[in-house]
Design an enzyme around this catalytic site. Structure first.
Site, PDB file in Angstrom:
ATOM      1  N   ASP A  29       0.843  -1.198   0.000  1.00 55.41           N
ATOM      2  CA  ASP A  29       0.000   0.000   0.000  1.00 55.41           C
ATOM      3  C   ASP A  29       0.877   1.245   0.000  1.00 55.41           C
ATOM      4  OD1 ASP A  29       0.797  -0.853   2.510  1.00 55.41           O
ATOM      5  OD2 ASP A  29      -1.223  -0.968   3.329  1.00 55.41           O
ATOM      6  N   GLU A  82      -5.799   3.435   3.566  1.00 57.85           N
ATOM      7  CA  GLU A  82      -6.308   4.043   4.786  1.00 57.85           C
ATOM      8  C   GLU A  82      -7.747   4.515   4.606  1.00 57.85           C
ATOM      9  OE1 GLU A  82      -4.815   3.996   7.551  1.00 57.85           O
ATOM     10  OE2 GLU A  82      -2.712   3.629   7.069  1.00 57.85           O
TER      11      GLU A  82
END
Length: 376
Positions: free
Chosen positions: A69, A129
């Site tokens: 990520d 997120e």
């Protein structure tokens, strides 16, 4: 893997300087593409700010994917390191710079591998997120296009000693649900409460009642969390407010338990409306599914776990959108410990002082390489 140490340190520190929020990772994307092109690869852009790299192997029908990520958090950095964030108010406080650096180093390692039995897909994913960029990646159809049959990812974790690799089969991370609730009453003078409809009383009853859901409505073999972390109501000690608003989170390991908790909270609120003459406005936002690690893939890894400092994991009530990939294909999510008391690397994820020794990232590269070479 030691020959990659200088590279992985460089990747991590240069990425750490340019943290960006979800779906705004343009500088990060450009940096990753530049590094991959310098290795001789031809990466592709995906989902506006993401990057993917497909490496064809001998078996075009069986592809193994590895994901990192990319996004950062709204946090003012306080590490004091020389490569601190150059973007005020934004920081890589969750280790995603380390995840991307690991995947870049893995890509460089693969340039030294002449015979590749399986095809490989490296995914540099935006917006882990809160937003859930994993699902957006899946929706592009890239997993099907490249015949991806299994997927892996890791997360740096300061609760484990540096270098420890940890995972488990089955439920590992929880499914998160956010809730926002507003109780509407009737304001009035604090000295004449009988003239008002006080929303604070049903608020207190609600918080207390929610905690009975887990013990009385879920199986004793289920684990779940209901937490109210924010509430507001009233402006003065002698005035009964018109409204009370509060926010919280639900964490479960199954969609069924999530559904049950939402239904019970709604039922409790309806009962309180009748009992206290107030009205409730409920809003629930269920995010990505729980992380459920594939048993066969975990069992396969356990055959080589003695090559690592391995510790069998317990389920955590954290959340991770890696679970979205697992809705499409089998996958395993790993933790990589970063705790180092001697060097002061003890701060939690999402902390302004979170930092780690980049040498640990080589364990991540080793993990990915061992997973790649494992026979299916």
């Amino acid at each position: 893997m030691n020959f990659l140490l200088d590279d992985v340190i460089k990747f991590r520190r240069e990425l750490h300087k340019i943290p960006e929020l979800s779906f705004k990772e343009y500088k990060t994307q450009s940096y990753i593409i530049k590094q991959l092109e310098e290795m001789g690869y031809k990466p592709e852009k995906i989902c506006d700010t993401g990057v993917v790299l497909y490496i064809e192997g001998e078996n075009k029908a069986y592809c193994k994917a590895f994901r990192a990520d990319m996004d950062a958090l709204k946090i003012d950095e306080a590490t004091g390191c020389e490569f601190s964030s150059s973007h005020e108010g934004v920081m890589h406080a969750c280790g995603h710079d380390g995840h991307c650096a690991t995947l870049l180093a893995f890509a460089k390692y693969l340039t030294t591998v002449s015979e590749k039995k399986y095809s490989i897909l490296l995914i540099f994913q935006p917006a882990e997120e809160n937003i859930g960029g994993a699902e957006e990646i899946c929706k592009t159809g890239i997993l099907e296009r490249y015949n991806v049959k299994e997927i892996y990812a890791l997360h740096l974790f300061p609760e484990l000693e540096q270098g420890v690799i940890s995972t488990k089969e089955g439920a590992f991370f929880a499914q998160p649900t956010e809730f926002n609730i507003k109780i509407i009453g009737k304001g009035g003078h604090g000295g004449m409460p009988h003239k008002a409809i006080d929303p604070l009383i049903p608020f207190c009853k609600a918080i207390d009642s929610y905690q009975t859901i887990i013990s009385r409505n879920l199986s004793s073999f289920s684990s779940a969390v209901i937490t109210v972390g924010k509430f507001s109501g009233g402006k003065a000690r002698n005035i009964i407010p018109n409204t009370v608003e509060f926010e919280g989170t639900i964490r479960t390991y199954s969609r069924e338990d999530t559904k049950t908790i939402i239904e019970r909270i709604s039922d409790i609120n309806k009962g309180l409306e009748i009992s206290f003459g107030v009205s409730f406005e409920n809003e629930f936002n269920t995010l990505f599914p729980p992380v459920i690690n594939d048993k066969k893939l975990v069992d396969r890894f356990l055959l080589i776990s003695d090559r690592f400092n391995f510790k069998y994991a317990e389920a955590l009530t954290l959340a991770e959108d890696f679970s979205s990939y697992q809705e499409y294909i089998p996958g395993v999510f790993f933790l990589l410990g970063t705790k180092n008391v001697e060097k002061g690397y003890i701060h939690s994820l999402h902390n302004s002082k979170f930092n780690f020794d980049e040498k640990v990232l080589l364990e991540g590269v080793k993990l990915f390489s061992e997973l790649y070479f494992l026979e299916k």
